[in-house]
Design an enzyme around this catalytic site. Structure first.
Site, PDB file in Angstrom:
ATOM      1  N   ASP A  80      -8.415  -4.055  -8.738  1.00 57.39           N
ATOM      2  CA  ASP A  80      -7.628  -2.927  -9.235  1.00 57.39           C
ATOM      3  C   ASP A  80      -6.158  -3.023  -8.811  1.00 57.39           C
ATOM      4  O   ASP A  80      -5.847  -3.511  -7.716  1.00 57.39           O
ATOM      5  CB  ASP A  80      -8.218  -1.613  -8.730  1.00 57.39           C
ATOM      6  CG  ASP A  80      -9.493  -1.240  -9.467  1.00 57.39           C
ATOM      7  OD1 ASP A  80      -9.823  -1.919 -10.455  1.00 57.39           O
ATOM      8  OD2 ASP A  80     -10.162  -0.276  -9.064  1.00 57.39           O
ATOM      9  N   ASP A  82      -3.768  -1.577  -7.199  1.00 57.09           N
ATOM     10  CA  ASP A  82      -3.256  -0.655  -6.195  1.00 57.09           C
ATOM     11  C   ASP A  82      -3.406  -1.309  -4.823  1.00 57.09           C
ATOM     12  O   ASP A  82      -3.774  -2.476  -4.716  1.00 57.09           O
ATOM     13  CB  ASP A  82      -3.984   0.693  -6.248  1.00 57.09           C
ATOM     14  CG  ASP A  82      -5.492   0.564  -6.124  1.00 57.09           C
ATOM     15  OD1 ASP A  82      -5.981  -0.508  -5.700  1.00 57.09           O
ATOM     16  OD2 ASP A  82      -6.212   1.526  -6.448  1.00 57.09           O
ATOM     17  N   GLU A  84      -5.582  -0.829  -2.365  1.00 53.98           N
ATOM     18  CA  GLU A  84      -6.942  -1.244  -2.053  1.00 53.98           C
ATOM     19  C   GLU A  84      -7.310  -2.499  -2.845  1.00 53.98           C
ATOM     20  O   GLU A  84      -7.950  -3.422  -2.328  1.00 53.98           O
ATOM     21  CB  GLU A  84      -7.930  -0.111  -2.355  1.00 53.98           C
ATOM     22  CG  GLU A  84      -7.831   1.077  -1.429  1.00 53.98           C
ATOM     23  CD  GLU A  84      -8.146   0.728   0.017  1.00 53.98           C
ATOM     24  OE1 GLU A  84      -9.110  -0.017   0.251  1.00 53.98           O
ATOM     25  OE2 GLU A  84      -7.416   1.198   0.907  1.00 53.98           O
ATOM     26  N   ARG A 295      -5.658   5.891 -11.284  1.00 55.55           N
ATOM     27  CA  ARG A 295      -5.127   6.303  -9.972  1.00 55.55           C
ATOM     28  C   ARG A 295      -3.623   6.095  -9.995  1.00 55.55           C
ATOM     29  O   ARG A 295      -3.123   5.009  -9.741  1.00 55.55           O
ATOM     30  CB  ARG A 295      -5.790   5.504  -8.847  1.00 55.55           C
ATOM     31  CG  ARG A 295      -7.282   5.781  -8.730  1.00 55.55           C
ATOM     32  CD  ARG A 295      -7.900   5.123  -7.509  1.00 55.55           C
ATOM     33  NE  ARG A 295      -9.333   5.389  -7.444  1.00 55.55           N
ATOM     34  CZ  ARG A 295     -10.264   4.583  -7.955  1.00 55.55           C
ATOM     35  NH1 ARG A 295      -9.903   3.451  -8.532  1.00 55.55           N
ATOM     36  NH2 ARG A 295     -11.540   4.889  -7.874  1.00 55.55           N
TER      37      ARG A 295
END
Length: 652
Positions: A80, A82, A84, A295
């Site tokens: 993903d 981001d 994380e 997100r």
């Protein structure tokens, strides 16, 4: 040999494989594959150096990745987009022995053919600043989670208590609101409304304007008697044209709030559904990602997608060009803590309307997709225009006010209706009390009567005589601040700079899981256990568990990602006040090095009441607390806190 693309989700892998074809193998890590070990994993004496290990439940997944990597021509890490996701990509690169300084990282902001193609055309090296920011957050969360949680359990004599850098601040917000509600003393006041008639026998409603509140029925009755004796006329008429601009497309928190208020689903479920829509839904031609990455704290949209939307509005929806602003709108992000790493949440294909994909979605998926689609489409449309009239009416010393609104042009409202009045934030009175009509969160079922604010007023001019047709009074009481719902708590966290889009839902879920919070008619209430924990944190760790400190830490993490700060000084800055506060609270150094080597068995001289083996005095490695435990552990789990040997009764 095929190209290997590694993503997080098996569902996403399936969708991406459809776009890439037989020359690619798409594998999934199923999230994080490495983490700090259960036994702390932070070397405090060595500048907080961390050690990672493969998560037990992911060993099979890691072995599959290793097998695929051996056969691959090259490897692209596409977890993903981001922090994380960047950390997951780094952990995988370490396991596979990859050089992260070489191009190996792709970001897919939307799981569409073009989105995947664009991501693979822009493969880059790993972003080590972003990885450093994630590691800083993980380290600080481990320091709090292990040491502060253990200290709470030790002092409060309750097993399994938990504290967290963000969760404890969210708990504080809940408890602060509960205190405000408990301390609130309601005050009585009365409102007077009148129905007036003009010379053309047209009627409308107006409300009495008072400089001082009507505090009781006696004062109100005297006011009614006085009003009935007066002759009324129009004092002034104010007319203005009001433009209401379209709202921006969704950020994460805005989507969670809208899903809560409009389709009544919680933050975690909203994010789970959004993840499914992002990763891909099986449509007639196979898996298709329906929304962009969910997100985000940004309200910007890709210019090329805005242009496609403008064509869709005029050519497919057949709407007049008046429904589009002259240029595609550019919304500004609110607040100083916005990362703006991704677009706002929007549909990936403007032609895939909610009705078209409805047969392929369950009811909850359809509800979330419809919200995302309609909010985005409305955001690209022209402002709504209304003519608003305010009439001031005089009769002796009495003054009334009537307001009316007439729609001139609907604009974006043909797609997106604004929140009902009850969903809007409560307004403050002059005394600062909140007259909450927003969500009925205090269990008050009485409804505010319509005083004609949205009525269509007749044509009126100054000095027009008016006849008083009817006069009514209504008793009301000031209301306490509203309880938080999931949506309003997320909004408060966002406004305060506490947490980030990826943490809002998990934070609230943790409060539920730890039994610190409960829901009652969608209201969030702190439990007795939650109040107990908050009280201890508030008293003994005020400089660490606070809104300001936590928001400042989020800003520091952003600075690390931007290269302005670094891991060691940031962790040390957090560690020093934490260890001092823990020492004051527990009476010992929670981070002291424990001597290694053989442990001396300290027996109590007693037999275990469960299995009969000898009892030992043990020490909790996390808290330093001593306790009595069975030497037969783990086969026998008998423990007690009291170190005093049990006294057996004398025989006979």
């Amino acid at each position: 040999m095929a190209h290997l693309v590694i993503v997080e989700s098996p569902a996403k892998a399936k969708t991406i494989a459809k776009y890439l074809g037989k020359d690619y193998v798409v594998a999934a890590s199923a999230g994080h594959v490495r983490d700090l070990p259960k036994e702390f994993g932070i070397d405090i004496a060595n500048d907080f150096a961390v050690s990672y290990e493969v998560i037990d439940s992911k060993r099979n997944a890691v072995q599959r990745l290793l097998n695929e990597a051996r056969r691959a021509q090259d490897i692209v890490l596409a977890s993903d987009p981001d922090r994380e996701g960047e950390a997951i990509a780094w952990h995988i690169s370490e396991i596979l022995g990859m050089d992260g300084s070489l191009p190996c990282r792709a970001e897919f902001h939307e799981i569409t053919k073009n989105g995947v193609k664009k991501g693979l055309e822009q493969v880059r090296p790993l972003n080590y600043q972003r990885i450093e920011a994630q590691q800083t957050r993980r380290t600080i969360d481990r320091l709090v989670g292990y040491k502060l949680s253990g200290a709470l359990s030790y002092r409060l004599r309750t097993k399994g208590l938990s504290a967290g850098r963000v969760q404890s601040v969210a708990l504080r917000l809940l408890c602060d609101r509960q205190r405000e509600i408990d301390a609130f003393v309601k005050q009585e006041f009365w409102k007077i409304t009148a129905i007036f008639q003009n010379a053309k026998d047209e009627t409308f409603t107006a409300e009495l304007v008072t400089q001082k509140p009507l505090h009781n029925q006696d004062i109100t009755e005297r006011a009614l008697e006085y009003i009935r004796e007066q002759q009324f006329l129009v004092d002034t008429v104010e007319k203005k044209r009001v433009r209401r601009s379209a709202p921006p497309p969704f950020t994460t928190s805005a989507l969670q709030q809208a899903a809560s208020s409009r389709i009544k689903i919680g933050a975690k479920e909203t994010m789970d559904i959004a993840q499914q829509l992002y990763e891909g839904i099986n449509l007639a031609d196979g898996p298709t990602g329906l929304i962009t990455y969910m997100r985000t704290d940004s309200v910007r949209t890709a210019p090329e997608f805005q242009e496609a939307t403008r064509k869709y509005v005029t050519e497919v929806m057949k709407l007049d060009k008046a429904y589009l602003p002259p240029k595609a709108p550019q919304f500004k992000n609110k607040g100083d803590n916005v990362q703006d790493a991704h677009e706002a949440i929007r549909p990936t294909h403007i032609e895939l309307t909610p009705e078209q994909v409805k047969p392929y979605l369950n009811a909850r998926q359809f509800g979330v997709y419809k919200l995302v689609y309609e909010r985005y489409l409305a955001s690209q449309m022209a402002a709504a225009v209304n003519d608003v009239t305010t009439v001031h009416i005089a009769g002796g010393k009495a003054r009334f006010k009537a307001s009316g609104s007439v729609e001139v042009f609907p604009g974006f409202t043909i797609i997106w209706q604004e929140e009902p009045e009850k969903e809007k934030p409560a307004k403050k009175s002059k005394k600062g009390k909140e007259d909450n009509k927003d969500e009925g969160e205090n269990g008050d079922d009485d409804k505010e009567e319509d005083t004609g604010r949205n009525q269509r007023l007749p044509a009126l001019e100054a000095q027009d005589p008016l006849q008083l047709n009817d006069l009514q009074s209504r008793q009301s009481f000031t209301k306490p601040p509203a309880y938080f719902t999931e949506a309003s708590l997320i909004k408060k966290m966002e406004e305060s700079g506490v947490g980030r889009p990826s943490t809002y839902a998990p934070t609230i879920e943790t409060l539920f899981r730890r039994q610190y919070s409960q829901t009652e008619k969608r209201r969030l209430l702190p439990t007795d256990l939650g109040k107990l924990v908050d009280g201890a944190l508030r008293e003994h760790f005020p400089e660490i568990i606070s809104v300001e400190y936590t928001a400042g830490m989020e800003a520091r993490l952003d600075d690390i990602e931007a290269g302005k700060q670094h891991y060691v000084p940031t962790v040390r800055e957090f560690f020093q006040p934490l260890t001092a506060a823990l020492r004051r609270y527990t009476g010992f150094d929670a981070f002291a090095e424990r001597p290694e080597g053989p442990r001396v068995r300290q027996e109590t001289g007693e037999a275990c009441p469960v299995c009969g083996k000898s009892l030992l005095i043990r020490e909790n490695r996390r808290t330093g607390e001593k306790f009595v435990g069975c030497s037969g552990y783990p086969e026998c789990s008998y423990t007690r806190r009291d170190l005093t040997p049990a006294v057996k009764p004398e025989p006979g």
